[in-house]
Enzyme design. Structure first.
Site, mmCIF file in Angstrom:
data_model
loop_
_atom_site.group_PDB
_atom_site.id
_atom_site.type_symbol
_atom_site.label_atom_id
_atom_site.label_comp_id
_atom_site.label_asym_id
_atom_site.label_seq_id
_atom_site.Cartn_x
_atom_site.Cartn_y
_atom_site.Cartn_z
ATOM 1 N N ASP A 60 14.951 -37.796 134.070
ATOM 2 C CA ASP A 60 14.875 -38.378 132.822
ATOM 3 C C ASP A 60 14.510 -39.593 133.422
ATOM 4 O O ASP A 60 14.845 -40.063 134.033
ATOM 5 C CB ASP A 60 16.725 -38.298 132.698
ATOM 6 C CG ASP A 60 16.901 -38.448 131.653
ATOM 7 O OD1 ASP A 60 16.320 -39.469 130.597
ATOM 8 O OD2 ASP A 60 17.823 -38.019 130.544
ATOM 9 N N SER A 149 0.481 -43.242 119.732
ATOM 10 C CA SER A 149 0.753 -43.304 117.907
ATOM 11 C C SER A 149 -0.005 -44.248 117.275
ATOM 12 O O SER A 149 0.252 -45.440 117.701
ATOM 13 C CB SER A 149 1.609 -42.972 118.598
ATOM 14 O OG SER A 149 2.413 -43.065 116.965
ATOM 15 N N TYR A 168 10.609 -46.114 116.486
ATOM 16 C CA TYR A 168 10.118 -45.253 117.469
ATOM 17 C C TYR A 168 8.297 -46.273 116.994
ATOM 18 O O TYR A 168 7.858 -46.348 117.933
ATOM 19 C CB TYR A 168 9.181 -43.774 116.388
ATOM 20 C CG TYR A 168 7.974 -43.472 116.748
ATOM 21 C CD1 TYR A 168 8.066 -42.432 118.079
ATOM 22 C CD2 TYR A 168 6.665 -43.558 116.041
ATOM 23 C CE1 TYR A 168 7.469 -42.101 118.484
ATOM 24 C CE2 TYR A 168 5.742 -43.046 116.389
ATOM 25 C CZ TYR A 168 6.157 -41.941 117.858
ATOM 26 O OH TYR A 168 5.129 -40.900 118.089
ATOM 27 N N LYS A 172 6.211 -47.914 120.496
ATOM 28 C CA LYS A 172 5.172 -47.550 120.505
ATOM 29 C C LYS A 172 4.401 -49.064 120.369
ATOM 30 O O LYS A 172 3.392 -48.923 121.765
ATOM 31 C CB LYS A 172 4.980 -46.071 119.383
ATOM 32 C CG LYS A 172 5.303 -45.067 119.799
ATOM 33 C CD LYS A 172 4.290 -45.141 121.072
ATOM 34 C CE LYS A 172 5.415 -43.024 121.316
ATOM 35 N NZ LYS A 172 4.766 -42.693 123.088
#
Length: 272
Positions: A60, A149, A168, A172
């Site tokens: 992980d 992204s 997010y 990112k």
């Protein structure tokens, strides 16, 4: 024999990286997952491959000791070296993914989502690179690829008018900076460190659970919004299409491109 480490390959784009790379018997593919037993899509894919050149490691990306253990195990299996590292892990929990900074019910929920996203999307690649770097230094390609992204690029967010994807997008953007920092730190060693966008990819075929009606509707609205802003971009990509393009790019890039973010060509706001 080129060696690859795919960080986060139990489903979606990471799984497709494993499949396409493993089809070449000259490649050795190491893939990390959070839980081997629950990685059903990966185990089914590996079982159908023609060559036995995939090694699954459990790690992980928020577990620092597990990362250290995976790097040690990879070194033992590979003879001490690694050519290309691809960091594909990302926090994509749909309960929170589509929310903007002002869309949380309370401050505690907001803080928790941003902190957890930071751990996976920013600290994750840092800990992975730090632990795998001794292996990469002994490899021949010396490439570190971080799946980024356009959601972390300001010009894209402004052009598409995306107020959601808060945690997010913010993390990112920080992840892109992580790639740049390592590119600068490693430039005198001949490394290539980049963040690359796969484009807008439909990974629903290997989702861990189906989206709720509400989330599905919000996601569809986001898709429409993206392609309305880029009318020549076509439609959602399949994982196969996205990874095929990415691998061509990864094979061709070198130190001259180090430190850059490489957008999906049809979403490149500099070409508008």
């Amino acid at each position: 024999m080129p060696s690859y480490a795919i960080i986060g390959g139990s489903r979606g784009i990471g799984l497709e990286f494993v499949r396409q790379l493993a089809l070449n018997e000259e490649n050795t593919v190491f893939v990390t997952v959070r839980n081997k037993d629950k990685s059903t899509h990966l185990r089914a894919t590996v079982a159908q491959l023609p060559h036995k050149n995939v090694r699954i490691l459990q790690a992980d990306v928020v577990d620092k000791q597990a990362i250290k253990n995976a790097a040690t195990e990879l070194g033992r299996l590979s003879g001490g070296g690694l050519d290309i590292l691809i960091y594909n892990a990302a926090r994509l929990e749909f309960d929170n993914l589509l929310r903007g900074p002002g869309d949380y019910d309370n401050d505690e929920e907001l803080d928790e989502e941003f902190i957890q996203s930071f751990k996976v999307n920013v600290l994750g690649p840092i800990h992975i690179v730090n632990n795998f770097l001794p292996l990469l230094r002994k490899g021949s390609a010396k490439k570190i690829i971080i799946l980024g992204s356009e959601g972390g690029e300001r010009s894209f967010v402004q052009h598409v008018h995306i107020s959601g994807l808060g945690a997010y997008g913010v993390t990112k953007a920080a992840e892109h900076m992580v790639a740049t920092k390592y590119a600068v730190a490693l430039e005198n060693e001949g490394f290539t460190v980049v963040s690359v966008s796969p484009g807008f990819v439909d990974v629903s075929g290997t989702n861990s659970e189906p989206l709720s009606e509400g989330d599905a509707s919000k996601f569809n609205d986001l898709v429409v919004q993206h392609f309305a802003a880029f009318p020549n971009a076509g439609t959602l990509l399949t994982p196969e299409q996205a990874v095929k393009r990415l691998l061509l790019d990864i094979n061709n890039i070198g130190p001259a491109e180090s430190g850059t973010f490489r957008p999906y060509p049809e979403f490149d706001t500099n070409k508008r």
